[in-house]
Design an enzyme around this catalytic site. Structure first.
Site, short mmCIF file in Angstrom:
data_model
loop_
_atom_site.label_atom_id
_atom_site.label_comp_id
_atom_site.label_asym_id
_atom_site.label_seq_id
_atom_site.Cartn_x
_atom_site.Cartn_y
_atom_site.Cartn_z
N ASP A 47 -9.13 -17.91 -23.03
CA ASP A 47 -8.08 -18.92 -22.87
C ASP A 47 -8.69 -20.32 -22.77
OD1 ASP A 47 -5.41 -19.66 -22.57
OD2 ASP A 47 -5.46 -19.50 -20.38
N GLY A 78 0.20 -24.30 -13.37
CA GLY A 78 0.42 -24.42 -11.93
C GLY A 78 1.77 -23.85 -11.55
N GLY A 137 2.07 -21.91 -19.15
CA GLY A 137 2.73 -22.37 -17.94
C GLY A 137 3.91 -21.51 -17.56
N ASN A 141 1.94 -16.48 -21.39
CA ASN A 141 0.79 -16.60 -20.50
C ASN A 141 1.19 -16.66 -19.03
OD1 ASN A 141 -0.47 -16.94 -22.99
ND2 ASN A 141 -1.77 -18.60 -22.28
N THR A 184 -1.25 -18.49 -12.78
CA THR A 184 -1.07 -18.87 -11.39
C THR A 184 -0.47 -17.74 -10.57
OG1 THR A 184 -0.83 -21.20 -12.01
CG2 THR A 184 -0.01 -20.56 -9.85
#
Length: 287
Positions: free
Chosen positions: A82, A180, A208, A229, A232
């Site tokens: 990534d 995040g 994200g 994806n 976090t």
């Protein structure tokens, strides 16, 4: 061997209208947990590694760990590098056997990004590896407090030209998404995904993902986000479970028991996303 080309996994998801979870792992425990979730739900899975993880564990050790663990599952899985701007790391990972890479030239000029991405595609082809590309950098919530915004100067035409010129297999657009944990549900430019897919015919990677709603995932996947994806959410599950264990068992320094709790938390997180993306039951069983 259940390891499959990333292209095969993503293309099938794109054609059938579901999303494949692409989850960033950070160590052996998290890798084992996400693979266990995919196995249990008969789902294809893309295991992702950051440049930081590759460097902290070592590319050779990390790949050997991946091969050993992937051999134990009976569903198609692939290994992806990534967000990598370092061409030397890309070359090493391709040589060792990573199934796909994301060349991150977002800090370069569009022209230089395009030139180097074209070279990465040429480099990856002999290995049968998929290449993902991006133009716009993704904001980090912890740095800005806001979701990413697509720079207006980077038009749809620029994205289409980048995709056609480089020959990338998957494209990662900025649509208001960010890395995040969002402080509020982000406002996304879903139409940009539709327009890119319609103009190029290739799948889109949604970055994200942590913190997006189930409705946002469903809509974006229906528009062509075949690779989704998650990073976090894994870190939160892993670290929170470890912290909770220590809080509940003060003075009990028992790593295997703590690791078991963390494994369960990461597995549950992965399973929840796999179901949300509609990929559960889509793998069947590898022969």
């Amino acid at each position: 061997m259940p390891i499959a080309p990333t292209q095969e996994i993503v293309s099938r998801a794109f054609d059938q209208g579901y999303g494949v979870a692409a989850i960033n792992v950070v160590n052996d425990l998290s890798m084992a947990a996400v693979l266990a979730a995919a196995e249990e739900l008969a789902a294809p899975l893309i295991v992702q590694t950051s440049v930081k993880t590759v460097r902290s564990i070592g590319a050779e050790v990390l790949y050997a760990m991946w091969r050993a663990m992937a051999a134990q599952v009976a569903v198609p899985v692939a290994l992806h590098l990534d967000h990598c701007p370092d061409r030397a790391v890309i070359a090493t990972c391709l040589r060792l056997g990573w199934n796909s890479v994301l060349f991150d030239g977002s800090k370069l000029s569009v022209e230089e990004n395009q030139r180097q991405c074209r070279e990465v595609v040429e480099e990856a082809r002999p290995y049968g590896a998929l290449v993902e590309g991006e133009i716009e950098p993704f904001a980090r919530i912890e740095d800005t407090g806001e979701a990413g915004i697509t720079p207006p100067e980077l038009s749809l035409a620029a994205a289409v030209d980048f995709i056609r010129d480089t020959g990338v297999d998957v494209f990662a657009p900025a649509i208001g998404n960010a890395h995040g944990m969002y402080r509020a549900t982000p406002t996304l430019d879903n139409q940009r995904v539709t327009d890119i897919v319609a103009a190029t015919g290739i799948p889109v990677a949604l970055h994200g993902g942590t913190g997006m709603s189930a409705e946002q995932f469903s809509d974006l996947i229906s528009r062509g986000c075949a690779k989704v994806n998650i990073s976090t959410a894994l870190k939160i599950a892993l670290m929170s479970a470890g912290q909770a264990f220590m809080n509940d068992h003060p003075g009990a320094f028992d790593p295997p028991s703590q690791f078991a709790v963390q494994h369960a938390a990461v597995k549950e997180m992965a399973a929840n996303h796999i179901r949300m993306f509609g990929s559960d039951g889509k793998a069947g069983r590898a022969s």
